[in-house]
Structure formats: C-alpha cells, structure tokens
Design a protein around this motif. Structure first.
Motif, mmCIF file in Angstrom:
data_model
loop_
_atom_site.group_PDB
_atom_site.id
_atom_site.type_symbol
_atom_site.label_atom_id
_atom_site.label_comp_id
_atom_site.label_asym_id
_atom_site.label_seq_id
_atom_site.Cartn_x
_atom_site.Cartn_y
_atom_site.Cartn_z
ATOM 1 N N GLY A 146 32.314 104.539 80.720
ATOM 2 C CA GLY A 146 33.062 103.668 81.624
ATOM 3 C C GLY A 146 33.040 102.200 81.245
ATOM 4 N N THR A 147 32.496 101.861 80.088
ATOM 5 C CA THR A 147 32.453 100.470 79.638
ATOM 6 C C THR A 147 33.839 99.839 79.653
ATOM 7 O OG1 THR A 147 30.493 100.814 78.256
ATOM 8 C CG2 THR A 147 31.914 98.956 77.680
ATOM 9 N N GLY A 148 34.812 100.534 79.094
ATOM 10 C CA GLY A 148 36.173 99.992 79.035
ATOM 11 C C GLY A 148 36.770 99.760 80.407
ATOM 12 N N ASP A 149 36.521 100.660 81.330
ATOM 13 C CA ASP A 149 37.041 100.497 82.690
ATOM 14 C C ASP A 149 36.413 99.292 83.373
ATOM 15 O OD1 ASP A 149 38.634 102.759 82.362
ATOM 16 O OD2 ASP A 149 37.115 104.092 83.227
ATOM 17 N N LEU A 150 35.117 99.088 83.171
ATOM 18 C CA LEU A 150 34.451 97.917 83.747
ATOM 19 C C LEU A 150 34.992 96.631 83.134
ATOM 20 C CD1 LEU A 150 30.817 99.306 83.832
ATOM 21 C CD2 LEU A 150 32.263 98.796 85.819
ATOM 22 N N TYR A 208 30.008 99.506 72.878
ATOM 23 C CA TYR A 208 29.956 100.964 72.848
ATOM 24 C C TYR A 208 28.908 101.416 73.854
ATOM 25 C CZ TYR A 208 29.235 105.766 71.428
ATOM 26 O OH TYR A 208 29.112 107.133 71.429
ATOM 27 N N ASN A 209 29.382 102.084 74.905
ATOM 28 C CA ASN A 209 28.499 102.594 75.963
ATOM 29 C C ASN A 209 27.575 101.509 76.501
ATOM 30 O OD1 ASN A 209 29.699 105.092 75.872
ATOM 31 N ND2 ASN A 209 28.116 106.022 74.618
ATOM 32 N N GLU A 210 28.183 100.411 76.933
ATOM 33 C CA GLU A 210 27.457 99.263 77.478
ATOM 34 C C GLU A 210 27.770 99.057 78.957
ATOM 35 O OE1 GLU A 210 25.189 97.767 75.894
ATOM 36 O OE2 GLU A 210 25.608 98.219 73.799
ATOM 37 N N VAL A 237 38.220 85.805 75.547
ATOM 38 C CA VAL A 237 37.207 86.822 75.297
ATOM 39 C C VAL A 237 37.939 88.114 74.963
ATOM 40 C CG1 VAL A 237 35.224 88.070 76.214
ATOM 41 C CG2 VAL A 237 35.650 85.698 76.932
ATOM 42 N N VAL A 238 37.655 88.655 73.795
ATOM 43 C CA VAL A 238 38.285 89.893 73.354
ATOM 44 C C VAL A 238 37.197 90.973 73.320
ATOM 45 C CG1 VAL A 238 39.591 91.057 71.542
ATOM 46 C CG2 VAL A 238 39.949 88.598 71.952
ATOM 47 N N VAL A 239 37.261 91.873 74.295
ATOM 48 C CA VAL A 239 36.335 92.998 74.339
ATOM 49 C C VAL A 239 36.969 94.143 73.561
ATOM 50 C CG1 VAL A 239 35.140 94.668 75.815
ATOM 51 C CG2 VAL A 239 35.505 92.311 76.619
ATOM 52 N N VAL A 240 36.214 94.717 72.641
ATOM 53 C CA VAL A 240 36.694 95.898 71.921
ATOM 54 C C VAL A 240 35.806 97.064 72.336
ATOM 55 C CG1 VAL A 240 37.221 96.940 69.704
ATOM 56 C CG2 VAL A 240 37.467 94.455 70.001
ATOM 57 N N ARG A 277 40.943 98.864 72.818
ATOM 58 C CA ARG A 277 40.191 100.122 72.797
ATOM 59 C C ARG A 277 40.383 100.874 71.490
ATOM 60 N NH1 ARG A 277 38.787 102.259 78.149
ATOM 61 N NH2 ARG A 277 39.526 100.821 79.734
ATOM 62 N N HIS A 278 39.291 101.434 71.025
ATOM 63 C CA HIS A 278 39.340 102.431 69.959
ATOM 64 C C HIS A 278 39.285 103.791 70.644
ATOM 65 C CE1 HIS A 278 37.426 99.605 66.713
ATOM 66 N NE2 HIS A 278 38.677 99.303 66.972
ATOM 67 N N GLY A 279 40.091 104.720 70.202
ATOM 68 C CA GLY A 279 40.118 106.053 70.791
ATOM 69 C C GLY A 279 38.849 106.856 70.545
ATOM 70 N N ARG A 280 38.131 106.493 69.500
ATOM 71 C CA ARG A 280 36.856 107.138 69.192
ATOM 72 C C ARG A 280 35.933 106.058 68.635
ATOM 73 N NH1 ARG A 280 36.261 107.438 63.823
ATOM 74 N NH2 ARG A 280 38.118 107.382 62.525
ATOM 75 N N ASN A 281 34.656 106.349 68.616
ATOM 76 C CA ASN A 281 33.682 105.398 68.093
ATOM 77 C C ASN A 281 33.876 105.244 66.594
ATOM 78 O OD1 ASN A 281 30.608 105.113 66.911
ATOM 79 N ND2 ASN A 281 31.063 103.799 68.635
#
Length: 100
Positions: A42-46, A10-12, A32-35, A61-65
C-alpha cells in the motif's frame, strides 16, 4: 531555484507518510517525485493520498519491483528541478543537507 527530491520506495507503508511530511516541511521550492517500485503493502496508495493534498508531490509506479537503481533512474528522468536530491523513504537526509 527548484529542487527535485526523488523518493524511491518499496514496501515503505510504515514510513512513507512521515518521510513526505518531513521533506515537504523543508520550506524550499520543491517537487517531490515518489517512485513506488512495485510495492505490495500500500505504499503507492499512501503516497497518492499525500499527493492529492500537496501538488508538489507526484507518484510514479513500477508494475513490479525493479530495484532501487531503476526507481532512481525513473525519478531522475521525471525531475524538473535545477537540483536533484535522492531521499530514501526511511528518513535519513536532514533538512540542513537539503538546504545546503
């Protein structure tokens, strides 16, 4: 034996690429499973960019935290390895820990 490494994030944006580089450098049969838990930085994009270059990495991806627990549960449900290890996007688990 395949190992699944679950990375709740989350925001990493500042740490995700380095964490993934270190995890994938371990030299074991890994997935490796990134959630991405609703990040807005932009964490998900990276993570997606890293996954395009390394087929061992998947990004969910979760749509919200929804919190770390929910992100871990999502990752655990998607894991295919015989062993599952959680790893924060802020690198804290050592190679020795994963190898053990």
């Amino acid at each position: 034996m395949r190992i699944s490494v679950i990375v709740p994030a989350y925001n990493e944006a500042a740490t995700i690429a380095e964490a993934l580089r270190r995890i994938t450098a371990v030299g074991l049969d890994l997935e490796v499973v990134v959630v991405d838990d609703g990040s807005t930085d932009g964490t998900g994009d990276l993570a997606d960019a890293f996954a395009r270059d390394d087929p061992r990495v998947r990004v969910l991806r979760h749509g919200r935290n929804r919190g770390k627990g929910a992100a871990l549960r999502t990752g655990f449900a998607a894991a295919t390895g015989a062993v599952v290890i959680p790893q924060d996007a802020i690198w804290s688990t050592t190679r020795r820990s994963i190898r053990s």
